[in-house]
Design a protein around this motif. Sequence first.
Motif, PDB file in Angstrom:
ATOM      1  N   ALA A 344       1.126 -30.800  -3.882  1.00 62.58           N
ATOM      2  CA  ALA A 344       1.325 -29.344  -3.978  1.00 62.58           C
ATOM      3  C   ALA A 344       2.810 -29.006  -3.899  1.00 62.58           C
ATOM      4  CB  ALA A 344       0.561 -28.636  -2.859  1.00 62.58           C
ATOM      5  N   ALA A 345       3.539 -29.722  -3.039  1.00 60.24           N
ATOM      6  CA  ALA A 345       4.977 -29.456  -2.893  1.00 60.24           C
ATOM      7  C   ALA A 345       5.723 -29.751  -4.195  1.00 60.24           C
ATOM      8  CB  ALA A 345       5.542 -30.298  -1.747  1.00 60.24           C
ATOM      9  N   GLU A 346       5.218 -30.732  -4.962  1.00 61.42           N
ATOM     10  CA  GLU A 346       5.853 -31.066  -6.241  1.00 61.42           C
ATOM     11  C   GLU A 346       5.559 -30.048  -7.337  1.00 61.42           C
ATOM     12  OE1 GLU A 346       4.783 -34.955  -7.773  1.00 61.42           O
ATOM     13  OE2 GLU A 346       5.155 -35.793  -5.785  1.00 61.42           O
ATOM     14  N   HIS A 347       4.459 -29.318  -7.186  1.00 56.55           N
ATOM     15  CA  HIS A 347       4.046 -28.405  -8.263  1.00 56.55           C
ATOM     16  C   HIS A 347       3.798 -26.990  -7.738  1.00 56.55           C
ATOM     17  CE1 HIS A 347       3.614 -31.879 -10.899  1.00 56.55           C
ATOM     18  NE2 HIS A 347       2.995 -32.472  -9.905  1.00 56.55           N
ATOM     19  N   PRO A 348       4.836 -26.357  -7.205  1.00 57.94           N
ATOM     20  CA  PRO A 348       4.630 -25.009  -6.671  1.00 57.94           C
ATOM     21  C   PRO A 348       4.215 -24.060  -7.797  1.00 57.94           C
ATOM     22  CG  PRO A 348       6.979 -25.544  -6.818  1.00 57.94           C
ATOM     23  CD  PRO A 348       6.240 -26.805  -7.124  1.00 57.94           C
ATOM     24  N   GLY A 349       3.342 -23.121  -7.451  1.00 57.51           N
ATOM     25  CA  GLY A 349       2.896 -22.150  -8.449  1.00 57.51           C
ATOM     26  C   GLY A 349       1.736 -22.650  -9.277  1.00 57.51           C
ATOM     27  N   LYS A 350       1.483 -23.966  -9.159  1.00 56.80           N
ATOM     28  CA  LYS A 350       0.429 -24.548  -9.997  1.00 56.80           C
ATOM     29  C   LYS A 350      -0.672 -25.189  -9.157  1.00 56.80           C
ATOM     30  CE  LYS A 350      -0.456 -27.321 -13.903  1.00 56.80           C
ATOM     31  NZ  LYS A 350      -0.064 -27.473 -15.272  1.00 56.80           N
ATOM     32  N   VAL A 351      -0.254 -25.816  -8.048  1.00 58.32           N
ATOM     33  CA  VAL A 351      -1.210 -26.500  -7.178  1.00 58.32           C
ATOM     34  C   VAL A 351      -1.137 -25.862  -5.793  1.00 58.32           C
ATOM     35  CG1 VAL A 351      -1.810 -28.707  -6.121  1.00 58.32           C
ATOM     36  CG2 VAL A 351      -0.926 -28.666  -8.454  1.00 58.32           C
ATOM     37  N   GLY A 352      -2.256 -25.424  -5.273  1.00 61.75           N
ATOM     38  CA  GLY A 352      -2.298 -24.810  -3.943  1.00 61.75           C
ATOM     39  C   GLY A 352      -3.257 -25.581  -3.049  1.00 61.75           C
ATOM     40  N   ILE A 353      -2.795 -25.945  -1.866  1.00 64.03           N
ATOM     41  CA  ILE A 353      -3.583 -26.804  -0.982  1.00 64.03           C
ATOM     42  C   ILE A 353      -3.723 -26.126   0.372  1.00 64.03           C
ATOM     43  CG2 ILE A 353      -3.561 -29.073   0.187  1.00 64.03           C
ATOM     44  CD1 ILE A 353      -3.770 -29.288  -2.866  1.00 64.03           C
ATOM     45  N   ASN A 354      -4.916 -26.188   0.933  1.00 64.49           N
ATOM     46  CA  ASN A 354      -5.110 -25.706   2.296  1.00 64.49           C
ATOM     47  C   ASN A 354      -5.895 -26.775   3.060  1.00 64.49           C
ATOM     48  OD1 ASN A 354      -5.881 -24.465   4.650  1.00 64.49           O
ATOM     49  ND2 ASN A 354      -6.401 -22.497   3.701  1.00 64.49           N
ATOM     50  N   ILE A 355      -5.189 -27.512   3.912  1.00 57.24           N
ATOM     51  CA  ILE A 355      -5.842 -28.590   4.658  1.00 57.24           C
ATOM     52  C   ILE A 355      -6.478 -27.984   5.912  1.00 57.24           C
ATOM     53  CG2 ILE A 355      -5.527 -30.838   5.803  1.00 57.24           C
ATOM     54  CD1 ILE A 355      -5.080 -31.015   2.806  1.00 57.24           C
TER      55      ILE A 355
END
Length: 474
Positions: A344-355
């Motif tokens: 997610a950190a590599e693809h901001p705006g595209k990948v969103g993660i909630n652990i």
Amino acid sequence: MSKKRVLFATSEVSPYMATGGMGQVVAALPQALVSAYASRYDVAIVCPLYEPVKRRYSGELTFLGATTAKLAWRDQYVGVYSATRDGVMYYFVDNLQYFGRERAYGYFDDGERFAFFCKAVFSVIEFTGFHPDVIHAHDWQSALVPLYLRTRFADKYSGIRSVLTIHNLEYQGQFAPHTLSDVFDLYESERSLVDWNGCVNLLKGAIVTCDRLTTVSPSYAQEIREYGGHGLEPILRENAYKLTGIINGIDTELYDPATDKALYRNYSADSPSEKFSNKRKLRDMFGLRQNPQTPVICVVSRLVAHKGIDLITQIAEDLAEMDLQFVLLGTGDHYFETYFRAWAAEHPGKVGINISYSTETASLIFAGSDITLMPSLSEPCGLTQMISCRYGTIPIVRETGGLKDTIRDCRLGDGNGFLFPHYNAAELLYTIRKALELYSAPDTWSKLTQEAMRSDFSWKSSADAYAAIYEELL
Ligand code: GLC
């Protein structure tokens, strides 16, 4: 005809304590039974009183009194609390030493804790006078109930019949051989009941001693006899005569986009347009760009290998290059948690993660996404694919267990999702590409989401199937 009594013995039941699908199923099935067969069954549930349950639900619980349970050389305190919900009676077993803890599982003495619980089930029967005709046990944590019915309580409760439901064969309750008598209160002469590969295997013991055995989908019932039984295939084949696969339902009132309070805007199959408002909201929540045309793919899952999470990591770079957005919710193996955070950190705006996990966030994700991935290696039933359909989010699932029994491939006619046969990342990626092709044809896609939202996942027919099993036993 007098009413028959059914007692569910379980280590978790929603909303009090649920770590996975079993807790939801064990809550929904009794309710479905009493609403379909009010004149035929009285249903009660017995479950441990864990610390968080005591804290959060103290206003709802009534202390009925205390008794004891004998487990080998121990004589242990059994406090009995009760609550009622929608016509179902809940009994809770209180014992600070065993259950005064934050989590349900994961302690060094889990074997002893659930052996105590199974013994306490009989103390609760005696104490409350709720004398069941059938005890319905679930997974290894209550597996000693059918075993004790055939051994320690064979004389006293010879009239009670037992049903065991296997929700997941991966967890069998396996312990060192020397625990037999001291921890589990079984005699040396009874070792053959639980002995498997030189260990004490509680689930095996329950499979052998229960009167009827069920698992949570017809396909899984087939698979576990042939190759998916985690080593218990021979035992399952020997006991196949009493095994039935019954697909779970979902609580269609709880999972209804027309009324779900967790949604930003409610919608339904008849008026689906507000699904887009939820998508906008979801993009905000996960920091995704507001590109109205871009499809959103979600994963809501425990992050463990058998859920197929490793297949997703294998295609992550391909996904990152495609025109789509990706949302993930769940906790699990440290490796996967770290992997997805970095992705997610590599693809901001595209990948969103909630652990993390919360049912409210899960609802909003289903409401705001277009596609759900469930590429499980094995899946006894799976509830996510059904919930996702209800919210008009199309599941892409691997053809296994309950996924195969609930999802029909839309490429073969009137389907509600996509299936791929083999556990491999290339097939998953291929199927995602096929789904995205369909997504780019709005009319076809909206017909598909309509079909998915109208799929019948209610409990009625499953409750009928369980009732038929009880009737055969009585
Ligand atoms: C377990 C299984 C899941 C099933 C659930 C309820 O969690 O892994 O497939 O849906 O139990 O039976």
